[in-house]
Design a protein around this motif. Sequence first.
Motif: not given
Length: 66
Positions: A13-38
């Motif tokens: 939809k947004y014609n995204v072609s590059k990955l310029v940032y990522f975070d990783s975690t094994d904790d799903v709740k932490a990932a959701i919290t981080r996504e909301k922060q960003i």
Amino acid sequence: MYKSCVVRGFTEKYNVSKLVYFDSTDDVKAAITREKQIKGCTRGKKIDLIESINPEWDDLSEIFNN
């Protein structure tokens, strides 16, 4: 595989072609919290976050292709 455009969605939809940032975690709740922060950050703060780990805005998807 990552840039083959076989999965419909956000990147198509947004014609995204590059990955310029990522975070990783094994904790799903932490990932959701981080996504909301960003998502709540201003564009400027998102740019600062990207540039803090990837100042040249290199395509980090190559990491996953190896």
